[in-house]
Each structure stands twice: as structure tokens, then as C-alpha cells.
Design a protein around this motif. Structure first.
Motif, PDB file in Angstrom:
ATOM      1  N   VAL A   1      67.657  35.592   6.109  1.00 50.43           N
ATOM      2  CA  VAL A   1      66.757  35.711   7.317  1.00 50.43           C
ATOM      3  C   VAL A   1      67.862  35.965   8.237  1.00 50.43           C
ATOM      4  O   VAL A   1      68.757  35.124   8.558  1.00 50.43           O
ATOM      5  CB  VAL A   1      66.152  34.482   7.396  1.00 50.43           C
ATOM      6  CG1 VAL A   1      65.287  34.496   8.878  1.00 50.43           C
ATOM      7  CG2 VAL A   1      65.204  34.232   6.478  1.00 50.43           C
TER       8      VAL A   1
ATOM      9  N   ASP B   1      57.591  35.692   7.477  1.00 52.72           N
ATOM     10  CA  ASP B   1      56.841  35.609   6.114  1.00 52.72           C
ATOM     11  C   ASP B   1      56.655  34.038   5.851  1.00 52.72           C
ATOM     12  O   ASP B   1      55.805  33.710   4.785  1.00 52.72           O
ATOM     13  CB  ASP B   1      57.971  35.828   5.007  1.00 52.72           C
ATOM     14  CG  ASP B   1      58.112  37.381   5.158  1.00 52.72           C
ATOM     15  OD1 ASP B   1      57.644  38.018   5.948  1.00 52.72           O
ATOM     16  OD2 ASP B   1      59.205  37.917   4.530  1.00 52.72           O
TER      17      ASP B   1
ATOM     18  N   LYS C   1      66.197  41.780   8.156  1.00 46.58           N
ATOM     19  CA  LYS C   1      66.420  40.362   8.167  1.00 46.58           C
ATOM     20  C   LYS C   1      65.680  39.562   8.978  1.00 46.58           C
ATOM     21  O   LYS C   1      65.383  38.415   9.043  1.00 46.58           O
ATOM     22  CB  LYS C   1      67.933  40.121   8.127  1.00 46.58           C
ATOM     23  CG  LYS C   1      68.797  40.565   6.994  1.00 46.58           C
ATOM     24  CD  LYS C   1      70.383  40.444   7.121  1.00 46.58           C
ATOM     25  CE  LYS C   1      70.991  41.117   6.273  1.00 46.58           C
ATOM     26  NZ  LYS C   1      72.523  41.292   6.656  1.00 46.58           N
TER      27      LYS C   1
ATOM     28  N   ARG D   1      62.097  38.801   8.826  1.00 47.49           N
ATOM     29  CA  ARG D   1      61.754  37.914   7.762  1.00 47.49           C
ATOM     30  C   ARG D   1      61.236  36.606   7.987  1.00 47.49           C
ATOM     31  O   ARG D   1      60.464  35.899   7.299  1.00 47.49           O
ATOM     32  CB  ARG D   1      63.028  37.765   6.808  1.00 47.49           C
ATOM     33  CG  ARG D   1      62.789  36.866   5.656  1.00 47.49           C
ATOM     34  CD  ARG D   1      61.870  37.459   4.472  1.00 47.49           C
ATOM     35  NE  ARG D   1      62.383  38.696   4.184  1.00 47.49           N
ATOM     36  CZ  ARG D   1      63.192  38.979   3.089  1.00 47.49           C
ATOM     37  NH1 ARG D   1      63.694  37.869   2.410  1.00 47.49           N
ATOM     38  NH2 ARG D   1      63.613  40.182   2.596  1.00 47.49           N
TER      39      ARG D   1
ATOM     40  N   GLN E   1      66.871  34.823  -0.106  1.00 50.81           N
ATOM     41  CA  GLN E   1      66.164  35.442   0.893  1.00 50.81           C
ATOM     42  C   GLN E   1      66.919  35.626   2.241  1.00 50.81           C
ATOM     43  O   GLN E   1      66.761  34.450   2.755  1.00 50.81           O
ATOM     44  CB  GLN E   1      64.690  34.891   1.143  1.00 50.81           C
ATOM     45  CG  GLN E   1      63.967  35.116  -0.448  1.00 50.81           C
ATOM     46  CD  GLN E   1      62.728  34.709  -0.209  1.00 50.81           C
ATOM     47  OE1 GLN E   1      61.745  35.208   0.303  1.00 50.81           O
ATOM     48  NE2 GLN E   1      62.248  33.499  -1.137  1.00 50.81           N
TER      49      GLN E   1
ATOM     50  N   TYR F   1      65.669  30.497   1.075  1.00 46.48           N
ATOM     51  CA  TYR F   1      65.955  31.233   2.475  1.00 46.48           C
ATOM     52  C   TYR F   1      67.488  30.710   2.847  1.00 46.48           C
ATOM     53  O   TYR F   1      67.384  29.693   2.862  1.00 46.48           O
ATOM     54  CB  TYR F   1      64.952  30.910   3.382  1.00 46.48           C
ATOM     55  CG  TYR F   1      63.397  31.456   3.304  1.00 46.48           C
ATOM     56  CD1 TYR F   1      63.428  32.891   3.332  1.00 46.48           C
ATOM     57  CD2 TYR F   1      62.570  30.608   2.738  1.00 46.48           C
ATOM     58  CE1 TYR F   1      61.690  33.520   2.919  1.00 46.48           C
ATOM     59  CE2 TYR F   1      61.103  31.155   2.579  1.00 46.48           C
ATOM     60  CZ  TYR F   1      60.846  32.324   2.574  1.00 46.48           C
ATOM     61  OH  TYR F   1      59.718  32.923   2.534  1.00 46.48           O
TER      62      TYR F   1
END
Length: 547
Positions: free
Chosen positions: A347, A449, A443, A446, A345, A326
């Protein structure tokens, strides 16, 4: 028929042309009117935008900087009819939301945080105590009948005292040995490895100067003035050279910290400007950048500062070349490419979204009725209230609460956002806030998650704050080498603070022990999460006690 009067004949072709000209002129006037009306609307929008900017600038100059917002329930959504069918974001009370969080995490305490006890805090127990006994005068140590009074107890109160910085000279005396019989074989005791060889700066002095500048934002020229007041003449150039040598000394620790941050799959990143006067290929007034990464496991956090001459995406690509996981950042587009190329990923940061709604509300002025800006703030505040409730919970518990409470609120925000976007001019502050929220939406959501993720990038921004405060005082770096040394020292100080260490004691320990470290294991023991805090504190206590 009267004689002498000639009849008048009308030229119908001329009449037709005149009517056609009138029709064309009317069409032109109609078009011109439409253009003027359109120009008038654009000018009104531009005027409103400029008026918002003026209000915002005035608030930034003279108003409070806090982003806290408490809505007035009486005029929460006194907006036009477009708001009439919208759900009331403030309808649910804070207490109700607290109860929902408590239900999910199985706690009966729904208070957002434990309030600190009021009253004066006790002075630290580890500080040395000097007892000052106050006794009654001899003529008052008798009762009215002449009997001697007896001590039955005492009342103790404490005051905090301070002695200005104590400066001393360490005399390194190396004993020399020789054979008394043959007057040969002379041996001299070795001088321990020093942080800066052949320098008269001790580890303690280097730590003091570094913390004063990089933690307390005290420029070197002011430090020279302080030293002069206690009778020590140290040139500013000498202090600067020492800081560059100190920054180079700790590079092995920074290398290990870089590896440490790459091995954990959660990282935050941000950047801020810095000016370097002497940089090849750049004018002195050109801005450069200090990039900051925050990562590592929660119990072993790392803050890394990196100097770069530019804000280009190539810098982000270099910093994150060996990282997977992340990446949390603000809305700067430079991070998008590296996230795509490295399959990171991405964020988002809700603090930036909240800040734009806060600016929009402030730009409306005190007399403006609360509307979409305040509604957006209230929605985001509900998300933050949940985060305050669960900040001490485990990652799994935070994940569960977010799924049950935050996700439905986010779905409600998305519906409101889609309906509100066409209703607000995109150039207005409220329109800009809605556009940012919409563009960053995939974003921003996120963080739900993974329970380890944060709702915003504030932890990284807070690490930048000491640098920004210091920049206001020392203004610029003279050379690139100096900027890189500053980045190293900021990294070590901020990482020490994040791991619960007092910066001066830690730096003194590092400057003492790092020159002696000859193996990887010895260097690893000096990392902020590896050092023995009790040993550092014990060594510090021996110093202040004069042992």
C-alpha cells in the motif's frame, strides 16, 4: 575582334566543386544550428530546473513548512491551452463533497470535524487542590449602617502551580531476625527485585531519565546539569549505562510486542537515519538507520524501533520474515522485493505524493500561475477531505464511502495524470511529482480495498518525529549497544502513548514490576494494552501525595 585581348574560358568542373562545397557547408551549418538549438533547449530546461531548486531551497529555509494549500479560484488553471479542455478539479465545492459523504454514511452532520470549544480549559480534576481563603479585612465586614456582613457565597478561581522536581532518597531497611534463645537462625528480610541490581537508581529515577531523553529530547549531559543544580552529582556515563541496562531489561516485553505485531494483517513501516560513532567496519561519519514498524489491532497498537547498520532490503526482509498482510510504506524500492517474495499487499502513501506536488508548487515561486502542481494538490485534497469526514466511522463504513466517492475521484485523477505526463519536462519538480504519482499509482489506490487501511503512512511517520527531534539534540549514539537500547526504549514509550498511557507513569510501573515477573503471564500483564490504567494512576497519586 580586338587585337591583344585573349578570350576567357570558364572551368565548369571547378564551378561544380564550388557549388557542391557550398551545399555541404550549408548542410553542416544547418546541422550545427540544430545542435545549438537543441543544446539551447536543454540549457533552458536545466536553468528552469535549477531555478526551481533555488526557490524550493529558499522556501525550505525561510518559508512556512505547512503543506496546506488553498487555491485562488480566480487563477486556478490559467495554464497554456493544454489545460483548456481539462475538467476543473475545484469545481465541486467542499460543502457538496461533505454532503455526499454524509449521505453515504447516513449522517446529517456534514461538518468535517467537531470544533473544540473556545475558552480556557478546566484544570485536570485529579490534581491536588490547595485552598487559599481570601477574606475581607475586619474593618470592611460591616455595612455603612454598622451591621455585620454575613457570608452568602464564594467566588472560586483556579491557578496552576508547580513545584520543581522533588528528589528524595529511598532507604531500604531490611529487618534481621534471630532466635533470642539460641542466638542462631538469623534471617534477613529480602530486598525486592530491582530494575538494576546493586544500583542506587530507583524505578522512578530510571523512568524520569528515559522519558526526559527519549520523549522530551533532553540529552544526558543536560540532565546531569539539572541534577547538579539540585545537589546531586550523576556522571553522564552513569546515566548512559543505566539506559542501556534499562533497554535490556524490557527486552521480554519487546519480544511479545514483536509477536503481537506479526499476528495482525496490517502494518506500516518507515526508516530514518542515525549516526553511531563506534561501529565495527564503519567510519564514524557513516549513516546507519532506525527502522520503525507500526501495527497491531486498532485498540492495541504497537510501535517497534529496530536499529540496523544499513538501509538494504535485507533488513526489511528480516523484519517482515514472519508477517503476512498489508504493508504500507513510502516509495522506497527496498520494500518492493520483500512484498513480492512474501506475497504482501503493498500500500502506498498519498502524503508523499502530495508532498511532491507541494514542493513543485513552492518551486514555481509566488509569481507563478497555478497549473498542474496546484491541480494535483486539489485532487489529493479532495481525497483527504473524505478521509477527515469518515475517520471516526467503522471500517465497513469507510470502505463504502471510499468505493462510492473516492474511487471515482481516483479514476478522474488517472485520466488527468495520463494526459499530463507527456506535457511536462520529467526533470522539473512538477514532472517529478507526476512521475512519482504514476509509478506509485497501483500502490496508492490500494487503500480503497479495505476500510482498515489509511490513505497515508503518517501514523508511522508521527512515531518517528520524537526520535528525529531528539536526534537534533543528542546528534549520535556512541555504540551499537546504546543504539539498540534506545530503540527498545523508544518502542515502549511510543507504544505506551499510542495506547493512551502517560509515558513516565507507565515506565515507572514497568521498571517496578518487570524484575518481579517470573512467568509469561506476569510479563504479558505489563504490555501497554494489558496494564490497569487505574492502578498505575492510583500508584502515581500515592507517590505525589507522599503515601
Amino acid at each position: 575582334m580586338n587585337q591583344g585581348i585573349e578570350p576567357t574560358f570558364i572551368d565548369h568542373s571547378q564551378l561544380f566543386l564550388t557549388v557542391q562545397q557550398l551545399v555541404d557547408a550549408n548542410a553542416l551549418l544547418t546541422d550545427e544550428k540544430a545542435l545549438l538549438e537543441q543544446e539551447n533547449r536543454l540549457l533552458k530546461v536545466k536553468y528552469a530546473d535549477l531555478l526551481e531548486q533555488v526557490r524550493l531551497f529558499k522556501h525550505q529555509r525561510f518559508g512556512a513548512s505547512s503543506e496546506k494549500y488553498t487555491a485562488n479560484q480566480q487563477d486556478l488553471f490559467n495554464e497554456a491551452e493544454a489545460e483548456a479542455d481539462e475538467p476543473d478539479a475545484a469545481q465541486e465545492s467542499d460543502a457538496w463533497l461533505d454532503d455526499q459523504v454524509a449521505t453515504v454514511i447516513g449522517s446529517t452532520d456534514s461538518s468535517p470535524s467537531t470544533k473544540a470549544k473556545r475558552g480556557r480549559k478546566a484544570l485536570p480534576a485529579e490534581l491536588p487542590r490547595i485552598e487559599v481563603i481570601h477574606d475581607l479585612p475586619l474593618d470592611q465586614q460591616h455595612c455603612p449602617e454598622g451591621h455585620a456582613l454575613k457570608v452568602i457565597g464564594e467566588e472560586v478561581s483556579e491557578q496552576l502551580d508547580i513545584i520543581p522536581a522533588k528528589i528524595q532518597v529511598l532507604r531500604h531497611i531490611r529487618l534481621k531476625y534471630a532466635c533470642p534463645c539460641c542466638a542462631a537462625h538469623v534471617k534477613t528480610a529480602c530486598l525486592p527485585e530491582q530494575p538494576i541490581p546493586k544500583s542506587n537508581a530507583s524505578a522512578g529515577l530510571l523512568a524520569y531519565i528515559a522519558v526526559s531523553k527519549f520523549q522530551d529530547a533532553l540529552p544526558l549531559y543536560r540532565q546531569t546539569q539539572l541534577f547538579q543544580r539540585i545537589g546531586v552529582d550523576l556522571a553522564r556515563g552513569t546515566l548512559a549505562a543505566w539506559m542501556m541496562r534499562s533497554g535490556a531489561l524490557i527486552q521480554p516485553l519487546l519480544n511479545l510486542m514483536q509477536e503481537h505485531i506479526e499476528h495482525y494483517d496490517l502494518q506500516q513501516i518507515d526508516e530514518t537515519t542515525v549516526q553511531v560513532l563506534k561501529e565495527v567496519g564503519k567510519k564514524a561519519e557513516t549513516q546507519s538507520y532506525m527502522w520503525v514498524q507500526r501495527g497491531g489491532p486498532p485498540h492495541q497498537p504497537v510501535l517497534l524501533f529496530t536499529y540496523a547498520a544499513t538501509r538494504a532490503k535485507t533488513v526489511a526482509e528480516a523484519l517482515l520474515a514472519n508477517y503476512q498482510g498489508y504493508l504500507q510504506s513510502d516509495g522506497y524500492a527496498g520494500y518492493d522485493a520483500v512484498c513480492i517474495n512474501n506475497t504482501l499487499q503493498h500500500v502506498g502513501c498519498f502524503a508523499h505524493a502530495r508532498r511532491k506536488f507541494d514542493e513543485a508548487l513552492k518551486a514555481q515561486g509566488h509569481s507563478a500561475k497555478a497549473g498542474k502542481a496546484s491541480k494535483g494538490l486539489i485532487y489529493i485534497q479532495k481525497l483527504y477531505r473524505i478521509e477527515r469526514q469518515i475517520k471516526e466511522q467503522s471500517a465497513e463504513e469507510r470502505y463504502q464511502v471510499r468505493q462510492q466517492l473516492s474511487v471515482p475521484i481516483l479514476a478522474e485523477i488517472k485520466i488527468w495524470l495520463d494526459r499530463s505526463l507527456p506535457q511536462v519536462p520529467p526533470t522539473s519538480k512538477t514532472g517529478q511529482a507526476l512521475t512519482y504519482l504514476n509509478n506509485q499509482w497501483h500502490k496508492l489506490i490500494r487503500y480503497c480495498d479495505d476500510g482498515r487501511l489509511s490513505i497515508d503512512n503518517n501514523a508511522c511517520e508521527n512515531a518517528i518525529r520524537p526520535f528525529v527531534i531528539g536526534r537534533r539534540n543528542w546528534l549520535f549514539s556512541d555504540t551499537v549497544k546504546g543504539a539498540k537500547a534506545s530503540a527498545n526504549l523508544y518502542s515502549l514509550i511510543e507504544s505506551a502513548k499510542a495506547n493512551g498511557l502517560e509515558p513516565y507513569r507507565y515506565l515507572r510501573h514497568v521498571f517496578n514490576e518487570l524484575p518481579k515477573a517470573k512467568s509469561l503471564e506476569a510479563i504479558e500483564k505489563l504490555l501497554p494494552w494489558q496494564v490497569n490504567k487505574e492502578e498505575i494512576n492510583k500508584g502515581w497519586k500515592q507517590k505525589i501525595d507522599g503515601v
